[in-house]
Design a protein around this motif. Structure first.
Motif, PDB file in Angstrom:
ATOM      1  N   GLU A 121       6.682 -26.898   8.482  1.00  0.00           N
ATOM      2  CA  GLU A 121       5.826 -26.407   9.564  1.00  0.00           C
ATOM      3  C   GLU A 121       5.040 -27.545  10.208  1.00  0.00           C
ATOM      4  O   GLU A 121       4.893 -27.597  11.443  1.00  0.00           O
ATOM      5  N   ASP A 122       4.536 -28.467   9.377  1.00  0.00           N
ATOM      6  CA  ASP A 122       3.797 -29.610   9.916  1.00  0.00           C
ATOM      7  C   ASP A 122       4.712 -30.514  10.739  1.00  0.00           C
ATOM      8  O   ASP A 122       4.308 -31.064  11.771  1.00  0.00           O
ATOM      9  N   VAL A 123       5.953 -30.666  10.278  1.00  0.00           N
ATOM     10  CA  VAL A 123       6.926 -31.481  11.004  1.00  0.00           C
ATOM     11  C   VAL A 123       7.155 -30.910  12.398  1.00  0.00           C
ATOM     12  O   VAL A 123       7.140 -31.626  13.407  1.00  0.00           O
ATOM     13  N   ILE A 124       7.340 -29.587  12.464  1.00  0.00           N
ATOM     14  CA  ILE A 124       7.568 -28.926  13.752  1.00  0.00           C
ATOM     15  C   ILE A 124       6.339 -29.058  14.646  1.00  0.00           C
ATOM     16  O   ILE A 124       6.453 -29.325  15.853  1.00  0.00           O
ATOM     17  N   GLU A 125       5.149 -28.896  14.070  1.00  0.00           N
ATOM     18  CA  GLU A 125       3.912 -28.961  14.854  1.00  0.00           C
ATOM     19  C   GLU A 125       3.736 -30.333  15.500  1.00  0.00           C
ATOM     20  O   GLU A 125       3.438 -30.434  16.703  1.00  0.00           O
ATOM     21  N   VAL A 126       3.925 -31.397  14.733  1.00  0.00           N
ATOM     22  CA  VAL A 126       3.763 -32.743  15.294  1.00  0.00           C
ATOM     23  C   VAL A 126       4.863 -33.006  16.320  1.00  0.00           C
ATOM     24  O   VAL A 126       4.603 -33.600  17.375  1.00  0.00           O
ATOM     25  N   GLY A 127       6.082 -32.536  16.041  1.00  0.00           N
ATOM     26  CA  GLY A 127       7.169 -32.693  17.008  1.00  0.00           C
ATOM     27  C   GLY A 127       6.832 -32.058  18.337  1.00  0.00           C
ATOM     28  O   GLY A 127       7.100 -32.633  19.407  1.00  0.00           O
ATOM     29  N   ASN A 128       6.232 -30.892  18.282  1.00  0.00           N
ATOM     30  CA  ASN A 128       5.838 -30.209  19.518  1.00  0.00           C
ATOM     31  C   ASN A 128       4.733 -30.957  20.257  1.00  0.00           C
ATOM     32  O   ASN A 128       4.710 -31.007  21.490  1.00  0.00           O
ATOM     33  N   GLN A 129       3.813 -31.551  19.508  1.00  0.00           N
ATOM     34  CA  GLN A 129       2.716 -32.290  20.125  1.00  0.00           C
ATOM     35  C   GLN A 129       3.201 -33.532  20.861  1.00  0.00           C
ATOM     36  O   GLN A 129       2.633 -33.928  21.887  1.00  0.00           O
ATOM     37  N   THR A 137       6.935 -37.697  12.356  1.00  0.00           N
ATOM     38  CA  THR A 137       6.106 -36.492  12.287  1.00  0.00           C
ATOM     39  C   THR A 137       5.163 -36.475  11.091  1.00  0.00           C
ATOM     40  O   THR A 137       4.246 -35.649  11.047  1.00  0.00           O
ATOM     41  N   ASN A 138       5.378 -37.369  10.126  1.00  0.00           N
ATOM     42  CA  ASN A 138       4.526 -37.347   8.933  1.00  0.00           C
ATOM     43  C   ASN A 138       4.632 -38.668   8.186  1.00  0.00           C
ATOM     44  O   ASN A 138       5.608 -39.412   8.338  1.00  0.00           O
ATOM     45  N   MET A 139       3.596 -38.973   7.411  1.00  0.00           N
ATOM     46  CA  MET A 139       3.667 -40.070   6.462  1.00  0.00           C
ATOM     47  C   MET A 139       4.289 -39.524   5.184  1.00  0.00           C
ATOM     48  O   MET A 139       4.006 -38.391   4.777  1.00  0.00           O
ATOM     49  N   THR A 140       5.166 -40.278   4.559  1.00  0.00           N
ATOM     50  CA  THR A 140       5.815 -39.796   3.344  1.00  0.00           C
ATOM     51  C   THR A 140       4.816 -39.757   2.188  1.00  0.00           C
ATOM     52  O   THR A 140       3.694 -40.251   2.288  1.00  0.00           O
ATOM     53  N   CYS A 141       5.252 -39.181   1.068  1.00  0.00           N
ATOM     54  CA  CYS A 141       4.325 -38.787   0.007  1.00  0.00           C
ATOM     55  C   CYS A 141       3.608 -39.944  -0.679  1.00  0.00           C
ATOM     56  O   CYS A 141       2.596 -39.717  -1.368  1.00  0.00           O
ATOM     57  N   LEU A 192       6.877 -47.058  30.971  1.00  0.00           N
ATOM     58  CA  LEU A 192       6.133 -45.800  30.898  1.00  0.00           C
ATOM     59  C   LEU A 192       4.759 -45.977  30.253  1.00  0.00           C
ATOM     60  O   LEU A 192       3.981 -45.020  30.181  1.00  0.00           O
ATOM     61  N   GLY A 193       4.488 -47.168  29.755  1.00  0.00           N
ATOM     62  CA  GLY A 193       3.225 -47.407  29.071  1.00  0.00           C
ATOM     63  C   GLY A 193       3.184 -46.779  27.686  1.00  0.00           C
ATOM     64  O   GLY A 193       2.112 -46.489  27.153  1.00  0.00           O
ATOM     65  N   GLN A 194       4.354 -46.593  27.091  1.00  0.00           N
ATOM     66  CA  GLN A 194       4.449 -45.972  25.772  1.00  0.00           C
ATOM     67  C   GLN A 194       4.622 -47.035  24.686  1.00  0.00           C
ATOM     68  O   GLN A 194       5.297 -48.048  24.886  1.00  0.00           O
ATOM     69  N   LYS A 195       4.043 -46.757  23.533  1.00  0.00           N
ATOM     70  CA  LYS A 195       4.291 -47.577  22.347  1.00  0.00           C
ATOM     71  C   LYS A 195       5.589 -47.099  21.719  1.00  0.00           C
ATOM     72  O   LYS A 195       5.759 -45.912  21.452  1.00  0.00           O
ATOM     73  N   LEU A 196       6.512 -48.012  21.473  1.00  0.00           N
ATOM     74  CA  LEU A 196       7.791 -47.659  20.851  1.00  0.00           C
ATOM     75  C   LEU A 196       8.037 -48.578  19.666  1.00  0.00           C
ATOM     76  O   LEU A 196       8.183 -49.791  19.821  1.00  0.00           O
ATOM     77  N   GLN A 197       8.056 -47.975  18.479  1.00  0.00           N
ATOM     78  CA  GLN A 197       8.373 -48.735  17.281  1.00  0.00           C
ATOM     79  C   GLN A 197       9.874 -49.025  17.238  1.00  0.00           C
ATOM     80  O   GLN A 197      10.665 -48.396  17.937  1.00  0.00           O
ATOM     81  N   LYS A 198      10.276 -49.963  16.397  1.00  0.00           N
ATOM     82  CA  LYS A 198      11.690 -50.252  16.181  1.00  0.00           C
ATOM     83  C   LYS A 198      11.901 -50.438  14.692  1.00  0.00           C
ATOM     84  O   LYS A 198      11.102 -51.113  14.029  1.00  0.00           O
ATOM     85  N   SER A 204       7.292 -47.011   6.398  1.00  0.00           N
ATOM     86  CA  SER A 204       6.463 -48.170   6.716  1.00  0.00           C
ATOM     87  C   SER A 204       5.006 -47.757   6.937  1.00  0.00           C
ATOM     88  O   SER A 204       4.726 -46.801   7.657  1.00  0.00           O
ATOM     89  N   LYS A 205       4.111 -48.504   6.345  1.00  0.00           N
ATOM     90  CA  LYS A 205       2.682 -48.225   6.507  1.00  0.00           C
ATOM     91  C   LYS A 205       2.195 -48.562   7.910  1.00  0.00           C
ATOM     92  O   LYS A 205       1.080 -48.207   8.293  1.00  0.00           O
ATOM     93  N   HIS A 206       3.026 -49.264   8.675  1.00  0.00           N
ATOM     94  CA  HIS A 206       2.642 -49.660  10.030  1.00  0.00           C
ATOM     95  C   HIS A 206       2.936 -48.563  11.056  1.00  0.00           C
ATOM     96  O   HIS A 206       2.595 -48.722  12.227  1.00  0.00           O
ATOM     97  N   PHE A 207       3.572 -47.484  10.633  1.00  0.00           N
ATOM     98  CA  PHE A 207       3.876 -46.369  11.522  1.00  0.00           C
ATOM     99  C   PHE A 207       2.885 -45.247  11.279  1.00  0.00           C
ATOM    100  O   PHE A 207       2.200 -45.207  10.257  1.00  0.00           O
ATOM    101  N   ALA A 208       2.833 -44.298  12.230  1.00  0.00           N
ATOM    102  CA  ALA A 208       1.904 -43.172  12.113  1.00  0.00           C
ATOM    103  C   ALA A 208       2.527 -41.936  12.745  1.00  0.00           C
ATOM    104  O   ALA A 208       3.376 -42.039  13.643  1.00  0.00           O
ATOM    105  N   PRO A 209       2.124 -40.733  12.298  1.00  0.00           N
ATOM    106  CA  PRO A 209       2.620 -39.504  12.923  1.00  0.00           C
ATOM    107  C   PRO A 209       2.352 -39.522  14.429  1.00  0.00           C
ATOM    108  O   PRO A 209       1.263 -39.897  14.880  1.00  0.00           O
TER     109      PRO A 209
END
Length: 283
Positions: free
Chosen positions: A259-267, A245-249, A186-192, A129-134
């Motif tokens: 590696e990018d997937v792991i990095e965003v997951g850690n963040q 963790t990423n936008m698809t291709c 918690l003041g978090q944005k949660l997509q569904k 979905s274009k409405h989601f983001a890493p």
């Protein structure tokens, strides 16, 4: 084609293996977990939040599948979190590693036999979905399993559930609502949205992503669905939470790498852990 006698033998063998794994775990702890959590990419540090922990390497548990992928430690942790006794799987195995879906879901059946009533499945995934983001978190309201060989294929394990499983509410609606309310507090944005299963290990082509989009997927990933199917077969209350963790291709030309997937997951780890802990406290 296997005969009915061979299928029955396979079924009996699997049940024996599950029981052997359960007995080994029970020999290491007297605690009775009520909640199981599968920790996907970015959630490994949740282990540090547990108190009075018993840590058991997967390799020590009879017949337990062992991860081969970075970011999946391969330990079963039984301890206290948010006032609840939980069994946390620090890492999982995947179809692309060479395991079939019956092997992938073996730990879910073991957790069921340990006495859990609720399972929380977490993962890292890519946005369709274009409405989601890493960095977004998403509660799974449904999934697409078309590319997932069924973990229920073969002789039915009558000890766990019926032959034909109703998947109309694969993810327990009350838990989906609980996750949404917890995120709000918690003041978090949660997509569904809808999670589309991809077998991997290749990331998807642009045509495949467009296909997922046409089918109604909001994200795509390489886990969770077989576990959710078996969880429902076992009659477990089931919740799924994804870390995007990423936008698809289809959204760029830079490609996707692990590696990018792991990095965003850690963040996102701290936010992800706070949400899971908040949910556990309310179950």
């Amino acid at each position: 084609m296997k005969s009915s006698k061979e299928l029955m033998a396979d079924k009996e063998s699997l049940v024996t293996k599950i029981n052997e794994a359960v007995q080994y775990i029970k020999s290491k702890t007297t605690r009775q977990p009520q909640i199981g959590i599968v920790l996907g990419t970015g959630l490994g540090p949740l282990a540090e939040q547990l108190e009075e922990v018993t840590s058991i390497p997967y390799g020590d548990i009879p017949h337990f599948p062992t991860p081969t992928i970075a970011g999946h430690s391969g330990r079963l942790l039984i301890g206290e979190l948010g006032g609840q006794c939980i069994a946390a799987m620090q890492g999982r195995v995947h179809y692309y590693e060479g395991y079939d879906t019956a092997e992938i879901t073996f730990p879910v059946r073991v957790l069921d036999r340990l006495g859990i009533k609720t399972i929380i499945l977490t993962n890292a995934c890519g946005a369709v979905s274009k409405h989601f983001a890493p960095g977004d978190l998403m509660v799974i309201e449904d999934h697409l399993s078309f590319f997932c060989p069924s973990p229920l294929r073969g002789g039915n394990l009558d000890e766990f559930g019926e032959r034909f499983v109703d998947m109309s509410a694969a993810y327990t609606p009350e838990l989906v609502k609980l996750a949404e309310n917890t995120a709000k507090e918690l003041g978090q944005k949660l997509q569904k949205g809808v999670y589309g299963y991809w077998h991997g290990p290749t990331f998807e082509t642009a045509a495949e992503i467009r296909g997922f989009m046409a089918l109604g997927a909001d994200v795509v990933g390489m886990s969770t669905v077989p576990e959710a199917i078996v969880a429902r077969h076992c009659g477990l209350n089931t919740l799924g939470i994804s870390c995007i963790t990423n936008m698809t291709c289809i959204y760029g030309t830079d490609g996707t790498n692990h590696e990018d997937v792991i990095e965003v997951g850690n963040q996102v780890s701290e936010k992800f852990i706070a949400l899971i802990k908040g949910i556990v406290e309310k179950i």
